[in-house]
Design an enzyme around this catalytic site. Sequence first.
Site, mmCIF file in Angstrom:
data_model
loop_
_atom_site.group_PDB
_atom_site.id
_atom_site.type_symbol
_atom_site.label_atom_id
_atom_site.label_comp_id
_atom_site.label_asym_id
_atom_site.label_seq_id
_atom_site.Cartn_x
_atom_site.Cartn_y
_atom_site.Cartn_z
ATOM 1 N N HIS A 1 0.177 -7.488 -7.395
ATOM 2 C CA HIS A 1 1.102 -6.352 -7.400
ATOM 3 C C HIS A 1 1.620 -6.020 -8.802
ATOM 4 C CE1 HIS A 1 4.523 -3.777 -6.637
ATOM 5 N NE2 HIS A 1 5.349 -4.725 -7.007
ATOM 6 N N HIS B 1 8.237 -7.798 -13.632
ATOM 7 C CA HIS B 1 9.348 -7.055 -13.020
ATOM 8 C C HIS B 1 9.923 -7.689 -11.757
ATOM 9 C CE1 HIS B 1 6.447 -5.079 -10.215
ATOM 10 N NE2 HIS B 1 7.494 -4.960 -9.445
ATOM 11 N N GLU C 1 13.896 -11.356 -9.467
ATOM 12 C CA GLU C 1 14.279 -11.046 -8.097
ATOM 13 C C GLU C 1 13.634 -12.015 -7.093
ATOM 14 O OE1 GLU C 1 16.468 -8.909 -7.539
ATOM 15 O OE2 GLU C 1 16.345 -8.749 -5.368
ATOM 16 N N ASP C 2 12.361 -12.314 -7.277
ATOM 17 C CA ASP C 2 11.620 -13.006 -6.220
ATOM 18 C C ASP C 2 11.214 -14.439 -6.523
ATOM 19 O OD1 ASP C 2 11.807 -10.736 -4.767
ATOM 20 O OD2 ASP C 2 9.811 -9.990 -5.243
ATOM 21 N N ASP D 1 6.073 0.910 -9.831
ATOM 22 C CA ASP D 1 6.271 -0.095 -8.776
ATOM 23 C C ASP D 1 6.243 0.602 -7.415
ATOM 24 O OD1 ASP D 1 7.087 -2.524 -7.519
ATOM 25 O OD2 ASP D 1 9.175 -1.868 -7.579
ATOM 26 N N ASP E 1 -4.485 33.440 0.902
ATOM 27 C CA ASP E 1 -5.637 32.639 0.526
ATOM 28 C C ASP E 1 -5.749 32.640 -0.994
ATOM 29 O OD1 ASP E 1 -7.589 31.035 1.332
ATOM 30 O OD2 ASP E 1 -8.936 32.602 2.052
HETATM 31 MN MN MN Z 1 7.612 -4.707 -7.239
#
Ligand code: MN
Length: 707
Positions: free
Chosen positions: A57, A81, A85-86, A148, A268
């Site tokens: 990712h 990034h 956070e993770d 992202d 059109d």
């Molecule tokens: Mn992300």
Amino acid sequence: MPAQLSPVAPMRISDLCQAMEVYLSPTQTREVYRAYLFAAEAHEGQTRLSGEAYIYHPVAVAAILVQMRMDHHCLMAAILHDVIEDTSVTKIKLRQTFADEVVEMVDGVSKLTHLKFRSRAEAQAENFRKMMLAMTRDVRIILIKLADRLHNMRTLEVMPPAKARRIARETLDIYIPIANRLGINNIRHELEELAMAAHWPRRYQVMRKTLQRRRGNRREWIDDITRILSERLATDGLTAKVRGREKRAYSTYRKMQEKKCRFSELADVYAFRVIVDQVDTCYRVLGAVHNLYRPMPGKFKDYIAIPKANGYQSLHTVLMGPQGLPIEIQIRTGEMHVLAEQGIAAHWQYKGEREGSATADAAAKWLRSLLEVQQNTGDSMEFLEHVKIDLYPDEVYVFTPLGQIVELPRGATVIDFAYAIHSGIGNHCVAARVDQQLVPLRSQLRNGQAVEIITKQTASPKPGWLNFAMTGKARTGIRTYLKQLEVTEATALGQHLLEHELNCLGMQPEQVDPARRTEMLHELGYADLTELQQHIGLGNRSAALAARLLAFPKDQTRLSAPLSIQGGEGLLIHFARCCGPVPGDPIIAIFSHGRGMLVHHQHCPNSGEFRRRSKDSLEVQWDDQVSGEFHTTLRVDVGNQRGMLATVAAVIADSGSNIEDVRSEERDGLSLRLRFTLMVRHRKHLADVLRRIRALPQALKVGRVIG
Ligand code: MN
């Protein structure tokens, strides 16, 4: 999920490095690779919902930014990034490993991830605020966030349908308008198609099929026109690339909604794009094609001379083609094309060659105007209303009597024009002359009209104006005025103040001698008690003095007990910006003519003069139940190093305080003076903020500004 969108093959680091080598130095590429190794280790063992390793990712996000030719710091931040956070990696750990610039971007992106929904509207408003603050810090944070989101949208099919729909909605509400305003159209178009596919899957399928069928039927015709146009330009000695443009599902769908019509009723239209090497050639191509087919009146737009608010430049025209079919043509240079596709991100490609681009300027201008609106409203819902209107770039351009161009959103009326010129003109306008014709204030304006506002000194804004005022500026102007003059509010406050003063004198309002009251009102020149209360509320008359006059026939002096302030700025109780009093501070209230009460810090130099004229001021104290957030200003002197502003801002944000405004000035080359206006709950909260800033090694002198 639509079958048309091909599954995205996982992006590998080797592919990424290859793509980077085209424009980055070997050292820079190695740096990005170092970030990759770090992130891969941090995300080790994590997988995405699709089952693939998580690291794919962030690598894919970086790949999107490589296509936009972003610098290596931005790519490193993109790869890192999700690390804060993770994973267990902390910001401190990142600081030890990577440049501050990279860490600040990662931190900025992480902060934007923290968005939790309460109500949708509220979340949106809050999201916007955070995006704004992030952009003013470093616009690359938003570019990473957009990339992202784009990759998440590309891989949405693994999500449960309800969640996919919610993410699509958020993309439509927040990310697409921002991409649009920053002019990043390649990302915007892809997000639009993906969001439509996820949010309205059936409509999307039908639209795609219909568009494909129509395109199939007309293929030959399109090839013919492309050839005819190219040949004609070649004959005139013009070097140009002509291409047919495909219609997208989302923009067609939007057009149908706007015009409230069915697909078969849409004209059109065949779209072509001509790309040339020089600005001058654009106009020569225009002449050539107008010569070839008859132009349709009123359809020509010169966005080269007058770029759109997001910096977009091109010539647009519509020709009457063979068989009576309209041909839409866009003419632009290669550089304008990159700008049209990538908007503010194109800035990084042209950096060095040419400082600043039309888009970067337009975006900066837009950010400034948004912050202005936010300062005037303070209410996130009202702010969102303005932002939403301002985000859609369909503008009209009209002229002042002196020939200056004024840019307004589509549907704007005379009243919007008046406030765009000056709030004083808006507050006193009565009608307008548009192209010499007298028109009412509610009239909508069209491109190219010349507008002259007629004012009258005695005129003032009416609540009904809000029904046809479109721009944030006009609505804020009208509301601000109405708020100031809210007579019922003023009367209520006046009554409250007067009762309080009477109570302090040991008296209930009912105990006032009616004869004395009539006499006193007559003396002061008021028709009745309501009028007196209103004037007290507006600050034209001292409540203390009026109470004494009511209570005692002969003026006797008595000390009054302080009135308590419950907090949260009401319409007629304001907190002075000069000293920014917060709960816990010693305070004093001062009547300002026509505006109610202004609460100052007792040590504020601005309150001194008033205090001597004691009848204009009132002893006040904070209520025990005081709540809300209060403006206050800090002065922070720091060593002049890169990224100092962001560092201090991050510390303030970490201590739970919102920054409303920030200014900086360089003092002697060695140090930088920053002035923050921020929101705190009380003195203890403020003390906590100050302590944390003082703890920064680069902080030289930190203090509060009073007066
Ligand atoms: Mn992300």
